[in-house]
Design an enzyme around this catalytic site. Structure first.
Site, PDB file in Angstrom:
ATOM      1  N   ASP A 136       0.597  -2.794  -0.133  1.00  0.00           N
ATOM      2  CA  ASP A 136       0.882  -1.383   0.100  1.00  0.00           C
ATOM      3  C   ASP A 136       2.399  -1.203   0.024  1.00  0.00           C
ATOM      4  O   ASP A 136       3.152  -2.179   0.101  1.00  0.00           O
ATOM      5  CB  ASP A 136       0.341  -1.006   1.488  1.00  0.00           C
ATOM      6  CG  ASP A 136       0.666   0.426   1.843  1.00  0.00           C
ATOM      7  OD1 ASP A 136       0.460   1.291   0.984  1.00  0.00           O
ATOM      8  OD2 ASP A 136       1.123   0.668   2.976  1.00  0.00           O
ATOM      9  N   ASP A 164      -0.392  -2.053   6.352  1.00  0.00           N
ATOM     10  CA  ASP A 164      -0.074  -1.811   7.750  1.00  0.00           C
ATOM     11  C   ASP A 164      -0.731  -0.558   8.318  1.00  0.00           C
ATOM     12  O   ASP A 164      -0.816  -0.396   9.529  1.00  0.00           O
ATOM     13  CB  ASP A 164       1.446  -1.700   7.947  1.00  0.00           C
ATOM     14  CG  ASP A 164       1.990  -0.390   7.414  1.00  0.00           C
ATOM     15  OD1 ASP A 164       1.522   0.042   6.353  1.00  0.00           O
ATOM     16  OD2 ASP A 164       2.883   0.187   8.056  1.00  0.00           O
ATOM     17  N   ASP A 190      -5.327   1.287   5.245  1.00  0.00           N
ATOM     18  CA  ASP A 190      -5.380  -0.011   4.562  1.00  0.00           C
ATOM     19  C   ASP A 190      -6.527  -0.888   5.071  1.00  0.00           C
ATOM     20  O   ASP A 190      -6.801  -1.941   4.492  1.00  0.00           O
ATOM     21  CB  ASP A 190      -4.058  -0.776   4.751  1.00  0.00           C
ATOM     22  CG  ASP A 190      -2.901  -0.099   4.042  1.00  0.00           C
ATOM     23  OD1 ASP A 190      -3.136   0.504   2.984  1.00  0.00           O
ATOM     24  OD2 ASP A 190      -1.771  -0.158   4.553  1.00  0.00           O
TER      25      ASP A 190
END
Length: 637
Positions: free
Chosen positions: A332, A530, A534
């Site tokens: 990410d 995080d 996700d």
């Protein structure tokens, strides 16, 4: 002796006493103290049985319990069968030596396992014993952490553990986070800052408001992760377990065949039987698989301990093994590769204005806004316009803001806002990458402030280090616009990225990458994230890595590895620890099997005696254990 537990001290004492008695008996026997008669042999047997049972009574007891429960073919059964056979053949010295040195090996194993638990035990000590709760009358009462309720005001005195997650409402000082993050530098907290349980307060008194109950706190999540980690075995450990399951009965059958078949074939069964029984006993001692069943799990346990002492929680040795062979890493962007908050990246001023003018005007207009972009502009302005000169303000949600500053009207907003206001933006300004805030004065464009979520300082170097460790592909996934994603990817040296993705689009992207790699786990894929969005993709990846300090509870729960301090550089460190762990495990397997194979052959043909058998069993086990203990050094990698 202080480094040993009470049980280890007791075991060490009986080993030493048995060793002294054993040595005295050998000296007495070779000095011909005992008569060379049948009565003398019986007396010698009785005396040798004393150190034998003193040091090995627990092994014999386990063997008898196993026989009673029809659970044969473990190490205790092998050791008891082999030593009883040696006594039956009149080899008293060898019988006691085998049991004595086997227990020396067990002592080393117990000590090594205890030491390997050191880093994790230290982590377990972060649990608080009590909490100081402030009552409505202002008094402080000592309560059990389990009694903490959300909203409680807790008083954290200097040197005390923070009992649950919360927000600082009074006080400022340093807290020690090393037990959680492995970071030796204390962290400064002040009023309004988030604070997590398990840290130790410094020299000032803090008052915090509990944001979570104790059972939901960070410290409890960590303890649950650590407790569950040991139950998830690596492929190598599972192989050793299956190997021992079939190997042990096979060698017992082989030993029985070795004791009976050669004497029967020779035609002189009575005279040859004793010799072949002794060889069979030697064969059994050599075959004991303790070097494998002890050292391989110990290496992985040590690897998990080494990772935890560096602020990384690995939920099982299977994930540690996958980290050693990562092929693809998917990440990410926001909060993982970037800081997770906006900063002013660039200011472009029109002719007749300088960058300080643009920033002061924009900060004045944004003064009453709590939007993250407004906050970034206000924080960047070191010389703000006095509030007394700012008049009113009009906010157009999602577009921009207008405010009066003295006699001038300042407008700050996006391209759509300026279009609605009829303010032209120069083509050159429209080309600037990033999230742009355009600034106008009295209806005329005067500059552009580019605000961006800046890459983490060491992110680019860390990604290159991952490539150096054998990662073949690094992919960035983000929900941000294409232009923003391209800018971050360029700064970090990432050539493969995908932008404007919804949470389920990220799952689809990972599914596609996994399909390219195949499902044999020989080319594992890791995902780093995080946020709560996700969690689905963290669960789908072969290894899900959550950035724990800023990460959501859902992301931490779904992940297989948790980086407690959000330091991206911990990932290559864990890869190094994982590679060393797997390397040590494989070295132990190859060494133990090679030595045992050679000694088994030599034992079967009568070249290797019981003393060689002791080395092949206990000696190899101790060497493998000492090799595995290399993982227990802090900051391994």
């Amino acid at each position: 002796m202080d480094r040993f537990t009470d049980r280890q001290k007791k075991d060490l004492r009986r080993i030493i006493i048995s060793l002294v008695m054993f040595a005295a008996l050998i000296i007495a026997e070779h000095a011909h103290v005992f008569p060379d008669t049948e009565a003398g042999r019986w007396l010698l047997l009785a005396l040798y049985l004393v150190p034998y049972f003193l040091v090995g009574h627990d092994v014999v007891r386990k063997c008898l319990i196993g026989i009673k429960n029809r659970q044969l073919f473990d190490e205790s059964f092998l050791m008891t069968l082999a030593t009883v056979g040696a006594f039956g053949c009149g080899e008293f010295e060898e019988a006691v030596a085998v049991m004595l040195f086997y227990q020396v090996g067990e002592f080393f194993q117990d000590y090594a396992v205890g030491k390997s638990r050191g880093a994790i035990s230290q982590l377990m000590s972060i649990a608080p014993d009590f909490a100081n709760r402030e009552t409505e009358s202002g008094e402080v009462e000592v309560i059990d952490p389990d009694d903490i309720e959300i909203g409680d005001i807790l008083v954290i005195k200097p040197g005390e553990k923070i009992p649950t997650d919360g927000v600082v409402i009074e006080g400022e000082g340093l807290i020690n986070t090393s037990a959680l993050t492995g970071e030796s530098m204390p962290r400064l907290v002040k009023e309004g800052d988030q604070i997590i349980s398990g840290c130790i307060n410094g020299d000032t008194l803090l008052r915090i408001q509990a944001a979570k109950e104790y059972d939901d706190s960070t410290v409890m999540q960590i303890l649950e992760l650590v407790e569950d980690a040991a139950s998830r075995k690596s492929v190598t450990e599972n192989f050793i377990t299956r190997f021992a399951h079939y190997y042990t009965p096979a060698v017992v059958i082989a030993a029985v065949a070795l004791a009976f078949i050669p004497p029967l074939i020779s035609g002189s069964f009575t005279s040859e039987f004793g010799k072949w029984v002794l060889r069979a006993c030697t064969f059994l001692v050599i075959s004991c698989p303790c070097a494998l069943v002890i050292s391989v799990p110990l290496a992985f346990f040590g690897g998990i301990g080494a990772a935890s002492s560096n602020g990384v929680l690995v939920k099982g040795s299977n994930f540690l093994e996958l980290m050693a062979n990562l092929d693809t890493i998917v990440s990410d962007k926001t909060g993982t590769l970037t800081e997770g908050r906006f900063k002013v990246a660039m200011i472009d001023a029109a002719k007749g204005y300088d960058t300080d003018d643009i920033l002061r005007y924009a900060a004045a207009a944004e003064m009453g806004s709590s939007h993250p972009i407004a906050t970034a502009i206000i924080e960047a302005c070191e010389d703000p316009i006095p509030a007394s000169k700012i008049k009113g303000g009009q906010t157009i949600a999602g577009k921009g803001i207008k405010a009066g500053i003295g006699r001038d009207e300042i407008a700050v907003g996006n391209a759509g806002f300026f279009k609605d206001e009829g303010i032209d933006i120069p083509e050159q300004a429209a080309q600037i990458s990033g999230t742009n805030c355009y600034v106008a004065k009295n209806g005329s464009y005067i500059g552009t402030i580019s605000v961006a979520d800046m890459p983490k300082e060491d992110a680019a170097d860390t990604i290159q280090e991952m490539y150096g460790l054998g990662v073949k592909r690094f992919v960035m996934l983000t929900g941000d616009a294409e232009k923003v994603a391209a800018d971050v990817a360029s700064k970090l040296g990432i050539s493969d990225y995908r932008a404007e993705l919804l949470p389920m689009d990220k799952v689809s992207a990972v599914e596609e990458l996994l399909a390219d790699l195949g499902d044999d786990n020989k080319r594992p894929l890791a995902f780093i994230g995080d946020g709560i969005n996700d969690a689905p993709v963290l669960s789908r990846a072969d290894v899900g890595i959550a950035m724990g300090s800023l990460g959501s509870d859902a992301a931490i729960e779904a992940a297989d590895i948790v980086i407690m301090d959000d330091d991206l550089a911990r990932i290559p460190l864990v890869m190094k620890i994982a590679r060393k762990t797997v390397g040590i495990s494989k070295a132990n397997i190859v060494f133990a099997l090679a030595v045992k194979f050679v000694c088994l052959v030599l034992g079967a043909i009568g070249i290797a005696n019981m003393w060689v058998a002791v080395f092949a069993d206990v000696g190899v086990a101790i060497i493998c254990i000492l090799n595995s203990m290399r993982m227990l050094v802090r900051n391994e990698g």
